[in-house]
Motif scaffolding. Structure first.
Motif, PDB file in Angstrom:
ATOM      1  N   ASP A  77       4.181  34.121  64.821  1.00 18.97           N
ATOM      2  CA  ASP A  77       5.076  35.066  64.328  1.00 18.97           C
ATOM      3  C   ASP A  77       6.507  34.064  64.175  1.00 18.97           C
ATOM      4  O   ASP A  77       6.306  32.920  63.164  1.00 18.97           O
ATOM      5  CB  ASP A  77       5.497  36.114  65.355  1.00 18.97           C
ATOM      6  N   GLU A  78       7.619  34.118  64.979  1.00 17.99           N
ATOM      7  CA  GLU A  78       8.551  32.879  64.669  1.00 17.99           C
ATOM      8  C   GLU A  78       8.118  31.820  65.520  1.00 17.99           C
ATOM      9  O   GLU A  78       8.658  30.807  65.502  1.00 17.99           O
ATOM     10  CB  GLU A  78       9.900  33.631  65.088  1.00 17.99           C
ATOM     11  N   ARG A  79       7.339  32.039  66.494  1.00 18.47           N
ATOM     12  CA  ARG A  79       6.610  30.944  67.302  1.00 18.47           C
ATOM     13  C   ARG A  79       5.095  31.002  67.134  1.00 18.47           C
ATOM     14  O   ARG A  79       4.640  31.562  66.495  1.00 18.47           O
ATOM     15  CB  ARG A  79       6.992  31.066  68.793  1.00 18.47           C
ATOM     16  N   TYR A  80       4.478  29.638  67.678  1.00 13.03           N
ATOM     17  CA  TYR A  80       2.991  29.618  67.564  1.00 13.03           C
ATOM     18  C   TYR A  80       2.520  30.143  69.032  1.00 13.03           C
ATOM     19  O   TYR A  80       3.031  29.692  69.896  1.00 13.03           O
ATOM     20  CB  TYR A  80       2.709  28.176  67.116  1.00 13.03           C
ATOM     21  N   ASN A  81       1.569  31.072  68.939  1.00 11.35           N
ATOM     22  CA  ASN A  81       0.860  31.510  70.123  1.00 11.35           C
ATOM     23  C   ASN A  81      -0.384  31.347  70.567  1.00 11.35           C
ATOM     24  O   ASN A  81      -1.154  31.441  69.648  1.00 11.35           O
ATOM     25  CB  ASN A  81       1.086  33.149  70.200  1.00 11.35           C
ATOM     26  N   PHE A  82      -0.539  30.502  71.618  1.00 10.71           N
ATOM     27  CA  PHE A  82      -1.993  30.058  72.150  1.00 10.71           C
ATOM     28  C   PHE A  82      -2.279  30.798  73.296  1.00 10.71           C
ATOM     29  O   PHE A  82      -1.662  31.587  74.128  1.00 10.71           O
ATOM     30  CB  PHE A  82      -1.807  28.689  72.474  1.00 10.71           C
ATOM     31  N   MET A  83      -3.803  31.106  73.418  1.00  3.45           N
ATOM     32  CA  MET A  83      -4.228  31.624  74.851  1.00  3.45           C
ATOM     33  C   MET A  83      -5.129  30.483  75.588  1.00  3.45           C
ATOM     34  O   MET A  83      -6.056  29.832  74.697  1.00  3.45           O
ATOM     35  CB  MET A  83      -4.986  32.788  74.637  1.00  3.45           C
ATOM     36  N   GLN A  90      -1.170  33.384  78.074  1.00  3.28           N
ATOM     37  CA  GLN A  90      -0.754  33.127  76.762  1.00  3.28           C
ATOM     38  C   GLN A  90       0.516  32.022  76.838  1.00  3.28           C
ATOM     39  O   GLN A  90       1.155  32.081  77.765  1.00  3.28           O
ATOM     40  CB  GLN A  90      -0.457  34.292  76.013  1.00  3.28           C
ATOM     41  N   LEU A  91       0.668  31.244  75.909  1.00  2.08           N
ATOM     42  CA  LEU A  91       1.669  30.250  75.818  1.00  2.08           C
ATOM     43  C   LEU A  91       2.268  30.134  74.375  1.00  2.08           C
ATOM     44  O   LEU A  91       1.566  30.391  73.280  1.00  2.08           O
ATOM     45  CB  LEU A  91       1.084  28.807  75.952  1.00  2.08           C
ATOM     46  N   SER A  92       3.602  30.161  74.153  1.00  3.63           N
ATOM     47  CA  SER A  92       4.225  30.378  73.171  1.00  3.63           C
ATOM     48  C   SER A  92       4.903  29.076  73.006  1.00  3.63           C
ATOM     49  O   SER A  92       5.699  28.590  73.597  1.00  3.63           O
ATOM     50  CB  SER A  92       5.136  31.488  73.053  1.00  3.63           C
ATOM     51  N   LEU A  93       4.773  28.375  71.722  1.00  7.65           N
ATOM     52  CA  LEU A  93       5.494  27.107  71.481  1.00  7.65           C
ATOM     53  C   LEU A  93       6.276  27.060  69.899  1.00  7.65           C
ATOM     54  O   LEU A  93       5.927  27.962  69.201  1.00  7.65           O
ATOM     55  CB  LEU A  93       4.406  26.046  71.294  1.00  7.65           C
ATOM     56  N   SER A  94       7.257  26.245  70.050  1.00  4.60           N
ATOM     57  CA  SER A  94       8.090  26.301  68.560  1.00  4.60           C
ATOM     58  C   SER A  94       7.333  25.432  67.426  1.00  4.60           C
ATOM     59  O   SER A  94       6.442  24.615  68.020  1.00  4.60           O
ATOM     60  CB  SER A  94       9.565  25.978  68.979  1.00  4.60           C
ATOM     61  N   ALA A  95       7.878  25.602  66.332  1.00  2.00           N
ATOM     62  CA  ALA A  95       7.272  24.628  65.388  1.00  2.00           C
ATOM     63  C   ALA A  95       7.488  23.169  65.633  1.00  2.00           C
ATOM     64  O   ALA A  95       6.626  22.564  65.333  1.00  2.00           O
ATOM     65  CB  ALA A  95       7.828  25.186  64.175  1.00  2.00           C
ATOM     66  N   ASP A 100       2.992  18.267  63.645  1.00  4.76           N
ATOM     67  CA  ASP A 100       2.066  18.150  62.459  1.00  4.76           C
ATOM     68  C   ASP A 100       0.996  18.918  62.417  1.00  4.76           C
ATOM     69  O   ASP A 100       0.485  19.450  61.453  1.00  4.76           O
ATOM     70  CB  ASP A 100       1.711  16.802  62.316  1.00  4.76           C
ATOM     71  N   ALA A 101       0.445  19.536  63.833  1.00  4.23           N
ATOM     72  CA  ALA A 101      -0.743  20.383  63.989  1.00  4.23           C
ATOM     73  C   ALA A 101      -0.593  21.594  63.156  1.00  4.23           C
ATOM     74  O   ALA A 101      -1.533  22.217  62.860  1.00  4.23           O
ATOM     75  CB  ALA A 101      -1.222  20.600  65.396  1.00  4.23           C
ATOM     76  N   ARG A 102       0.796  22.185  63.026  1.00  3.74           N
ATOM     77  CA  ARG A 102       0.905  23.503  62.274  1.00  3.74           C
ATOM     78  C   ARG A 102       0.428  23.478  61.147  1.00  3.74           C
ATOM     79  O   ARG A 102      -0.073  24.665  60.402  1.00  3.74           O
ATOM     80  CB  ARG A 102       2.254  23.892  62.458  1.00  3.74           C
ATOM     81  N   GLU A 103       0.013  22.489  60.354  1.00  3.80           N
ATOM     82  CA  GLU A 103      -0.515  22.341  58.949  1.00  3.80           C
ATOM     83  C   GLU A 103      -1.792  22.813  58.976  1.00  3.80           C
ATOM     84  O   GLU A 103      -2.404  23.098  58.125  1.00  3.80           O
ATOM     85  CB  GLU A 103      -0.413  20.662  58.507  1.00  3.80           C
ATOM     86  N   TYR A 104      -2.642  22.845  60.021  1.00  2.00           N
ATOM     87  CA  TYR A 104      -3.968  22.969  60.200  1.00  2.00           C
ATOM     88  C   TYR A 104      -4.313  24.120  61.002  1.00  2.00           C
ATOM     89  O   TYR A 104      -5.551  24.406  61.000  1.00  2.00           O
ATOM     90  CB  TYR A 104      -4.927  21.642  60.342  1.00  2.00           C
ATOM     91  N   LEU A 105      -3.399  24.978  61.707  1.00  2.00           N
ATOM     92  CA  LEU A 105      -3.614  26.068  62.577  1.00  2.00           C
ATOM     93  C   LEU A 105      -4.154  27.102  62.000  1.00  2.00           C
ATOM     94  O   LEU A 105      -3.251  27.727  61.009  1.00  2.00           O
ATOM     95  CB  LEU A 105      -2.306  26.168  63.483  1.00  2.00           C
ATOM     96  N   LYS A 106      -5.013  27.694  62.253  1.00  2.00           N
ATOM     97  CA  LYS A 106      -5.501  28.764  61.563  1.00  2.00           C
ATOM     98  C   LYS A 106      -6.102  29.859  62.756  1.00  2.00           C
ATOM     99  O   LYS A 106      -6.534  29.272  63.872  1.00  2.00           O
ATOM    100  CB  LYS A 106      -7.217  28.616  60.827  1.00  2.00           C
TER     101      LYS A 106
END
Length: 189
Positions: A77-83, A90-95, A100-106
């Motif tokens: 959403d506005e942050r990247y959410n992981f489990m 759950q863990l929420s991280l900023s951009a 650089d990993a955000r380029e390939y996160l699906k």
């Protein structure tokens, strides 16, 4: 734990001036005069900036003390959410924290999140990911004599160079370390 410059390799995590860095590139140099040295490019694990640093041959560097947790990327959403795959926390991280990993996160991709001193510092992707091409220009037959490349935007937003014969919807394999196209996995349709 200490590691010598002879054991340096790409991806090794070391401490420099009390800060965690990852070796991006290194080169052993043996000049005609004087002692040998190792020229390195180091990426700060939290801030993402890259610096150059030179070590004398045989000098020792401390390894980063980190903990690795296996996690699954859920959504953005506005942050990247992981489990966490073990505890389901759950863990929420900023951009900036994801880097650089955000380029390939699906969604549903499994990654390793590195913790330094109890706080998340970096996201470690698998070496290869399979992603669909979202946008690319159609390749025109006869464009080149030896085959060429064209830019393609993947479903995650990353742009990679692909051969002319690939079309939108095709699934391709990409190296996350270099951003390089490795091959077609599936054809659209």
């Amino acid at each position: 734990m200490q590691v010598s410059t002879t054991d340096f390799r790409k991806g090794l995590r070391i401490v420099l001036d009390g800060q965690p860095y990852q070796i991006v590139d290194f080169q052993h140099v043996k000049p005609g005069k004087g002692g040998a040295f190792v020229r390195t490019k180091l990426k700060h694990m939290r801030q993402g900036r890259v610096i150059d640093h030179t070590y004398r041959a045989g000098e020792k560097a401390a390894l980063v003390d980190f903990e690795e947790k296996h996690m699954q990327f859920l959504y953005k959403d506005e942050r990247y959410n992981f489990m966490d795959m073990a505890s389901y926390e759950q863990l929420s991280l900023s951009a900036d924290e994801v880097g650089d990993a955000r380029e390939y996160l699906k969604e549903n991709i499994e990654v390793d999140v590195l913790y330094i001193d109890g706080s998340p510092a970096a996201v470690d992707l698998p070496n290869f990911v399979e992603l669909a091409i979202a946008r690319t220009d159609p390749g025109v037959r006869g464009d080149t004599a030896q085959g060429g490349n064209k830019p393609a935007t993947l479903e995650t937003g990353a742009v990679v160079q692909v051969p002319l014969f690939l079309n939108e919807g095709d699934v391709v394999k990409v190296d996350t370390r270099s951003g390089e196209y490795l091959g077609r996995v599936a054809v659209a349709g």
